[in-house]
Write a protein that holds these residues in place. Sequence first.
Motif, PDB file in Angstrom:
ATOM      1  N   UNK A   1       0.814  -1.222   0.000  1.00 44.71           N
ATOM      2  CA  UNK A   1       0.000   0.000   0.000  1.00 44.71           C
ATOM      3  C   UNK A   1       0.846   1.270   0.000  1.00 44.71           C
ATOM      4  N   UNK A   2       2.104   1.164   0.295  1.00 46.13           N
ATOM      5  CA  UNK A   2       3.038   2.294   0.252  1.00 46.13           C
ATOM      6  C   UNK A   2       2.553   3.480   1.090  1.00 46.13           C
ATOM      7  N   UNK A   3       1.988   3.178   2.263  1.00 46.79           N
ATOM      8  CA  UNK A   3       1.563   4.243   3.166  1.00 46.79           C
ATOM      9  C   UNK A   3       0.227   4.865   2.828  1.00 46.79           C
ATOM     10  N   UNK A   4      -0.454   4.363   1.804  1.00 48.95           N
ATOM     11  CA  UNK A   4      -1.750   4.907   1.405  1.00 48.95           C
ATOM     12  C   UNK A   4      -2.874   4.437   2.307  1.00 48.95           C
ATOM     13  N   UNK A   5      -4.067   4.940   2.047  1.00 50.30           N
ATOM     14  CA  UNK A   5      -5.254   4.597   2.812  1.00 50.30           C
ATOM     15  C   UNK A   5      -6.147   3.689   1.980  1.00 50.30           C
ATOM     16  N   UNK A   6      -6.629   2.621   2.600  1.00 47.56           N
ATOM     17  CA  UNK A   6      -7.536   1.719   1.895  1.00 47.56           C
ATOM     18  C   UNK A   6      -8.851   2.438   1.680  1.00 47.56           C
ATOM     19  N   UNK A   7      -9.206   2.609   0.422  1.00 46.73           N
ATOM     20  CA  UNK A   7     -10.420   3.333   0.036  1.00 46.73           C
ATOM     21  C   UNK A   7     -11.597   2.365  -0.145  1.00 46.73           C
ATOM     22  N   UNK A   8     -11.293   1.171  -0.621  1.00 47.25           N
ATOM     23  CA  UNK A   8     -12.321   0.164  -0.879  1.00 47.25           C
ATOM     24  C   UNK A   8     -11.718  -1.212  -0.651  1.00 47.25           C
ATOM     25  N   UNK A   9     -12.480  -2.116  -0.047  1.00 47.17           N
ATOM     26  CA  UNK A   9     -12.001  -3.461   0.242  1.00 47.17           C
ATOM     27  C   UNK A   9     -13.112  -4.439  -0.086  1.00 47.17           C
ATOM     28  N   UNK A  10     -12.809  -5.428  -0.933  1.00 48.51           N
ATOM     29  CA  UNK A  10     -13.796  -6.421  -1.330  1.00 48.51           C
ATOM     30  C   UNK A  10     -13.237  -7.821  -1.201  1.00 48.51           C
TER      31      UNK A  10
ATOM     32  N   UNK B   1      -5.643   4.580  -1.834  1.00 49.49           N
ATOM     33  CA  UNK B   1      -5.425   5.928  -2.340  1.00 49.49           C
ATOM     34  C   UNK B   1      -4.255   6.540  -1.582  1.00 49.49           C
ATOM     35  N   UNK B   2      -3.275   7.031  -2.338  1.00 49.20           N
ATOM     36  CA  UNK B   2      -2.091   7.645  -1.735  1.00 49.20           C
ATOM     37  C   UNK B   2      -2.295   9.152  -1.598  1.00 49.20           C
ATOM     38  N   UNK B   3      -1.457   9.785  -0.807  1.00 50.26           N
ATOM     39  CA  UNK B   3      -1.553  11.223  -0.547  1.00 50.26           C
ATOM     40  C   UNK B   3      -1.448  12.054  -1.825  1.00 50.26           C
ATOM     41  N   UNK B   4      -0.707  11.567  -2.828  1.00 49.56           N
ATOM     42  CA  UNK B   4      -0.546  12.322  -4.080  1.00 49.56           C
ATOM     43  C   UNK B   4      -1.719  12.139  -5.042  1.00 49.56           C
ATOM     44  N   UNK B   5      -2.742  11.371  -4.630  1.00 48.14           N
ATOM     45  CA  UNK B   5      -3.913  11.155  -5.462  1.00 48.14           C
ATOM     46  C   UNK B   5      -3.857   9.901  -6.317  1.00 48.14           C
ATOM     47  N   UNK B   6      -2.704   9.274  -6.409  1.00 47.33           N
ATOM     48  CA  UNK B   6      -2.601   8.049  -7.198  1.00 47.33           C
ATOM     49  C   UNK B   6      -3.268   6.896  -6.440  1.00 47.33           C
ATOM     50  N   UNK B   7      -3.591   5.838  -7.170  1.00 51.41           N
ATOM     51  CA  UNK B   7      -4.263   4.687  -6.581  1.00 51.41           C
ATOM     52  C   UNK B   7      -3.474   3.420  -6.867  1.00 51.41           C
ATOM     53  N   UNK B   8      -3.633   2.451  -5.972  1.00 52.58           N
ATOM     54  CA  UNK B   8      -3.019   1.136  -6.125  1.00 52.58           C
ATOM     55  C   UNK B   8      -4.117   0.105  -5.903  1.00 52.58           C
ATOM     56  N   UNK B   9      -4.223  -0.883  -6.791  1.00 53.82           N
ATOM     57  CA  UNK B   9      -5.124  -2.007  -6.586  1.00 53.82           C
ATOM     58  C   UNK B   9      -4.280  -3.217  -6.228  1.00 53.82           C
ATOM     59  N   UNK B  10      -4.649  -3.866  -5.126  1.00 51.49           N
ATOM     60  CA  UNK B  10      -3.892  -5.004  -4.613  1.00 51.49           C
ATOM     61  C   UNK B  10      -4.857  -6.171  -4.472  1.00 51.49           C
ATOM     62  N   UNK B  11      -4.504  -7.324  -5.026  1.00 54.24           N
ATOM     63  CA  UNK B  11      -5.323  -8.526  -4.937  1.00 54.24           C
ATOM     64  C   UNK B  11      -4.485  -9.629  -4.302  1.00 54.24           C
TER      65      UNK B  11
ATOM     66  N   UNK C   1      -0.990  -6.471  -8.597  1.00 57.14           N
ATOM     67  CA  UNK C   1      -0.573  -5.172  -8.083  1.00 57.14           C
ATOM     68  C   UNK C   1      -0.594  -4.215  -9.265  1.00 57.14           C
ATOM     69  N   UNK C   2      -1.490  -3.236  -9.191  1.00 52.70           N
ATOM     70  CA  UNK C   2      -1.630  -2.293 -10.296  1.00 52.70           C
ATOM     71  C   UNK C   2      -1.597  -0.876  -9.751  1.00 52.70           C
ATOM     72  N   UNK C   3      -0.659  -0.103 -10.259  1.00 57.14           N
ATOM     73  CA  UNK C   3      -0.541   1.304  -9.852  1.00 57.14           C
ATOM     74  C   UNK C   3      -1.208   2.167 -10.906  1.00 57.14           C
ATOM     75  N   UNK C   4      -2.041   3.093 -10.443  1.00 56.03           N
ATOM     76  CA  UNK C   4      -2.704   4.043 -11.337  1.00 56.03           C
ATOM     77  C   UNK C   4      -2.251   5.437 -10.931  1.00 56.03           C
ATOM     78  N   UNK C   5      -1.438   6.020 -11.763  1.00 56.55           N
ATOM     79  CA  UNK C   5      -0.879   7.342 -11.454  1.00 56.55           C
ATOM     80  C   UNK C   5      -1.955   8.422 -11.525  1.00 56.55           C
ATOM     81  N   UNK C   6      -1.835   9.393 -10.657  1.00 55.08           N
ATOM     82  CA  UNK C   6      -2.744  10.540 -10.642  1.00 55.08           C
ATOM     83  C   UNK C   6      -2.385  11.448 -11.811  1.00 55.08           C
ATOM     84  N   UNK C   7      -3.369  11.818 -12.602  1.00 55.57           N
ATOM     85  CA  UNK C   7      -3.132  12.673 -13.760  1.00 55.57           C
ATOM     86  C   UNK C   7      -3.416  14.112 -13.379  1.00 55.57           C
ATOM     87  N   UNK C   8      -2.407  14.955 -13.545  1.00 53.22           N
ATOM     88  CA  UNK C   8      -2.560  16.382 -13.241  1.00 53.22           C
ATOM     89  C   UNK C   8      -3.210  17.084 -14.421  1.00 53.22           C
ATOM     90  N   UNK C   9      -4.120  18.016 -14.137  1.00 53.43           N
ATOM     91  CA  UNK C   9      -4.779  18.765 -15.221  1.00 53.43           C
ATOM     92  C   UNK C   9      -4.234  20.157 -15.286  1.00 53.43           C
TER      93      UNK C   9
END
Length: 96
Positions: free
Chosen positions: A44-53, A68-78, A88-96
């Motif tokens: 989880x790299x210090x992130x907060x679990x947003x959803x658990x199934x 969900x990490x502090x920088x807005x990126x997300x990680x899915x862990x199965x 393990x899938x990392x989804x980078x936060x996209x800046x606008x």
Amino acid sequence: MHEVKWLTVAAVAVSVLAGGCSTMCEKPVTSVPPAAQKTIDQYAEGGTIHELEMKKKCGMVLYEAEVKKADGSKIEILVNEEGKLYKLERKEHKHK
């Protein structure tokens, strides 16, 4: 060599999840077995679990955490009940 390990993990996860069984049961949960929680925390790299199934497929119980990490990126862990990592899938936060 590290890349080969992740490709192997991904290949196993795909074969298990997309394999011969056609039904998957999913339900939200609030806790997981200690071994699974340890693996989730490790990745989880210090992130907060947003959803658990909890997912059941082919008689296998899997836990999927969306982190969900502090920088807005997300990680899915199965992981399975014993803490074995299947995805393990990392989804980078996209800046606008």
